[in-house]
Scaffold this motif. Sequence first.
Motif, PDB file in Angstrom:
ATOM      1  N   TYR A 289     -12.737   8.676 -16.977  1.00 56.38           N
ATOM      2  CA  TYR A 289     -11.523   8.632 -17.706  1.00 56.38           C
ATOM      3  C   TYR A 289     -11.378   8.004 -18.784  1.00 56.38           C
ATOM      4  N   LEU A 290     -11.840   6.479 -18.730  1.00 54.11           N
ATOM      5  CA  LEU A 290     -11.843   5.731 -19.847  1.00 54.11           C
ATOM      6  C   LEU A 290     -12.596   6.125 -21.023  1.00 54.11           C
ATOM      7  N   SER A 291     -13.620   6.907 -20.843  1.00 56.62           N
ATOM      8  CA  SER A 291     -14.275   7.432 -21.844  1.00 56.62           C
ATOM      9  C   SER A 291     -13.513   8.436 -22.699  1.00 56.62           C
ATOM     10  N   THR A 292     -12.735   9.078 -22.050  1.00 58.60           N
ATOM     11  CA  THR A 292     -11.680  10.027 -23.038  1.00 58.60           C
ATOM     12  C   THR A 292     -10.417   9.822 -23.089  1.00 58.60           C
ATOM     13  N   HIS A 293     -10.045   8.516 -22.649  1.00 64.40           N
ATOM     14  CA  HIS A 293      -8.435   8.153 -22.738  1.00 64.40           C
ATOM     15  C   HIS A 293      -8.536   6.515 -23.042  1.00 64.40           C
ATOM     16  N   LYS A 294      -7.182   6.053 -23.639  1.00 61.31           N
ATOM     17  CA  LYS A 294      -6.773   4.998 -23.852  1.00 61.31           C
ATOM     18  C   LYS A 294      -6.723   4.148 -22.368  1.00 61.31           C
ATOM     19  N   LYS A 295      -6.922   3.011 -22.361  1.00 59.46           N
ATOM     20  CA  LYS A 295      -6.723   2.281 -20.923  1.00 59.46           C
ATOM     21  C   LYS A 295      -5.546   2.180 -20.773  1.00 59.46           C
ATOM     22  N   PRO A 296      -4.839   2.448 -19.257  1.00 62.74           N
ATOM     23  CA  PRO A 296      -3.636   2.354 -18.694  1.00 62.74           C
ATOM     24  C   PRO A 296      -2.990   0.827 -18.798  1.00 62.74           C
ATOM     25  N   ARG A 297      -1.700   0.694 -18.700  1.00 65.15           N
ATOM     26  CA  ARG A 297      -1.565  -0.713 -18.452  1.00 65.15           C
ATOM     27  C   ARG A 297      -1.397  -1.216 -17.159  1.00 65.15           C
ATOM     28  N   CYS A 298      -1.607  -0.350 -16.321  1.00 64.16           N
ATOM     29  CA  CYS A 298      -1.543  -0.548 -14.598  1.00 64.16           C
ATOM     30  C   CYS A 298      -2.190   0.507 -14.092  1.00 64.16           C
ATOM     31  N   ILE A 299      -3.112  -0.065 -12.937  1.00 65.03           N
ATOM     32  CA  ILE A 299      -3.546   0.771 -11.944  1.00 65.03           C
ATOM     33  C   ILE A 299      -3.067   0.596 -10.664  1.00 65.03           C
ATOM     34  N   ILE A 300      -2.500   1.554  -9.767  1.00 63.97           N
ATOM     35  CA  ILE A 300      -2.037   1.484  -8.419  1.00 63.97           C
ATOM     36  C   ILE A 300      -3.551   1.971  -7.665  1.00 63.97           C
ATOM     37  N   GLN A 301      -3.895   0.835  -7.017  1.00 67.01           N
ATOM     38  CA  GLN A 301      -5.388   1.508  -6.365  1.00 67.01           C
ATOM     39  C   GLN A 301      -4.955   1.402  -4.855  1.00 67.01           C
ATOM     40  N   ASN A 302      -5.131   2.559  -4.238  1.00 63.81           N
ATOM     41  CA  ASN A 302      -4.928   2.573  -2.899  1.00 63.81           C
ATOM     42  C   ASN A 302      -6.104   2.038  -2.223  1.00 63.81           C
ATOM     43  N   ILE A 303      -5.816   0.906  -1.002  1.00 63.38           N
ATOM     44  CA  ILE A 303      -6.961   0.333  -0.121  1.00 63.38           C
ATOM     45  C   ILE A 303      -6.932   0.614   1.080  1.00 63.38           C
ATOM     46  N   ASP A 304      -7.835   0.697   2.004  1.00 70.76           N
ATOM     47  CA  ASP A 304      -7.632   0.752   3.373  1.00 70.76           C
ATOM     48  C   ASP A 304      -9.018   0.521   4.029  1.00 70.76           C
ATOM     49  N   LEU A 305      -9.102   0.914   5.409  1.00 67.30           N
ATOM     50  CA  LEU A 305     -10.083   0.527   6.227  1.00 67.30           C
ATOM     51  C   LEU A 305     -11.385   1.306   5.788  1.00 67.30           C
ATOM     52  N   PHE A 306     -11.217   2.463   4.760  1.00 70.73           N
ATOM     53  CA  PHE A 306     -12.433   3.316   4.299  1.00 70.73           C
ATOM     54  C   PHE A 306     -12.806   2.939   2.906  1.00 70.73           C
ATOM     55  N   THR A 307     -12.273   2.196   2.274  1.00 72.91           N
ATOM     56  CA  THR A 307     -12.381   2.111   0.829  1.00 72.91           C
ATOM     57  C   THR A 307     -13.797   1.665   0.715  1.00 72.91           C
ATOM     58  N   ILE A 308     -14.166   0.678   1.189  1.00 73.31           N
ATOM     59  CA  ILE A 308     -15.418  -0.166   0.732  1.00 73.31           C
ATOM     60  C   ILE A 308     -16.723   0.592   1.504  1.00 73.31           C
ATOM     61  N   GLN A 309     -16.897   2.029   1.632  1.00 71.93           N
ATOM     62  CA  GLN A 309     -17.815   2.434   2.299  1.00 71.93           C
ATOM     63  C   GLN A 309     -18.511   3.612   1.324  1.00 71.93           C
ATOM     64  N   PRO A 310     -19.805   3.777   1.684  1.00 70.64           N
ATOM     65  CA  PRO A 310     -20.462   4.842   0.748  1.00 70.64           C
ATOM     66  C   PRO A 310     -19.714   6.150   0.860  1.00 70.64           C
ATOM     67  N   SER A 311     -20.361   6.984  -0.350  1.00 70.94           N
ATOM     68  CA  SER A 311     -19.751   8.350  -0.564  1.00 70.94           C
ATOM     69  C   SER A 311     -20.263   9.257   0.698  1.00 70.94           C
ATOM     70  N   SER A 312     -19.331  10.278   0.977  1.00 74.48           N
ATOM     71  CA  SER A 312     -19.791  11.144   2.128  1.00 74.48           C
ATOM     72  C   SER A 312     -20.561  12.394   1.552  1.00 74.48           C
ATOM     73  N   LYS A 313     -20.627  12.286   0.283  1.00 67.45           N
ATOM     74  CA  LYS A 313     -21.117  13.576  -0.393  1.00 67.45           C
ATOM     75  C   LYS A 313     -20.293  14.737  -0.224  1.00 67.45           C
ATOM     76  N   PHE A 314     -18.907  14.652  -0.012  1.00 67.01           N
ATOM     77  CA  PHE A 314     -18.107  15.672   0.187  1.00 67.01           C
ATOM     78  C   PHE A 314     -17.839  16.474  -0.940  1.00 67.01           C
ATOM     79  N   GLU A 315     -17.958  17.711  -0.967  1.00 67.23           N
ATOM     80  CA  GLU A 315     -17.834  18.806  -2.003  1.00 67.23           C
ATOM     81  C   GLU A 315     -18.462  18.302  -3.233  1.00 67.23           C
ATOM     82  N   ARG A 316     -19.827  18.039  -3.080  1.00 63.69           N
ATOM     83  CA  ARG A 316     -20.719  17.444  -3.841  1.00 63.69           C
ATOM     84  C   ARG A 316     -20.810  18.515  -4.901  1.00 63.69           C
ATOM     85  N   GLU A 317     -20.389  19.569  -5.026  1.00 62.10           N
ATOM     86  CA  GLU A 317     -20.564  20.639  -5.932  1.00 62.10           C
ATOM     87  C   GLU A 317     -19.467  20.403  -7.037  1.00 62.10           C
TER      88      GLU A 317
END
Length: 311
Positions: free
Chosen positions: A98-126
């Motif tokens: 996103y940053l490669s095509t847009h100006k940086k935002p002034r704020c990021i709302i980042q959802n965090i939870d029990l699953f955030t820091i886990q590897p990708s599931s390769k869901f909908e890899r296509e």
Amino acid sequence: MKKFISIVLLVIIGILCMFYIADSYLTHNLYKSNARMFRNWNEVFFDSTYYDVIINGSSRAWRQYNPMIIDSIIGTNCYNLGLDGHGISTQVARYNTYLSTHKKPRCIIQNIDLFTIQPSSKFEREQFIPYICFDTLYNQIHQEEEYSWFDKNIPFIRYFGYKDVIFEGLGLHNDIVRDPNLYKGYCGNESGWSSTKENMDDIGFTCDSICSQIFETYLKRCLSDTIQVILVYAPMYRGSLSKEASKEEREMYMYFDNLAQKYDCVILNYLWCDICADRSYFYNVTHMNSSGANKFTTYLAKDIDSLLIPK
């Protein structure tokens, strides 16, 4: 022998030319697709609209944070980058793209939870297929999503085995979902409760070391870029659980509290708000339906309004 080699070379060149034409045609059409899987990526790559607030996270961001409500309460222009079925490494890859095509935002709302820091599931890899020719994305996701040099550089190879994606690129009838509820990346779910699971008893906290390093680098960059980061625990259905946090939750709180202090982030916790006790606001334990999402986003927007650093 020379004649045979020449014929073989001509056949190979002919096949590659056909692959190149097919690849170009499909990819060009997919860049204009409104299918749920591609529409948000197309907006990330090809729409340069400035958004001062960005929502990031997994499906728990994508399904539960409504930009329309945030904009109406705070007066921002907000976009939801939530990525269904993916952990922080792919979430960060999407934000960096996103940053490669847009100006940086002034704020990021980042959802965090029990699953955030886990590897990708390769869901909908296509979903990445039309875009892995872009170095900004390929360099970040090719190992985790298992895309090879051949996928990136040999025309049409990456489409092999994905009939629905090919049909979508050809403009033919296919099974790829189109969701009329998509709005600025957000995709509400109108469903009522549809899960046999009633609580979070067996949900643990995963903290993958590589994903943790990616998350820290992301927060460090935001701090360096003077982007305000607000970390949010969105509601989950608590059912009949007591309010005492489980061991996994305590580990999660400790992990994110340490990072918030280190990188000057605010944390908002809605894991025990009134929404969490009412099953009518959820379609499963970890995801609110549109009714719950709208109520939660209203709470969130009002809280953020007093926290957001002025322009």
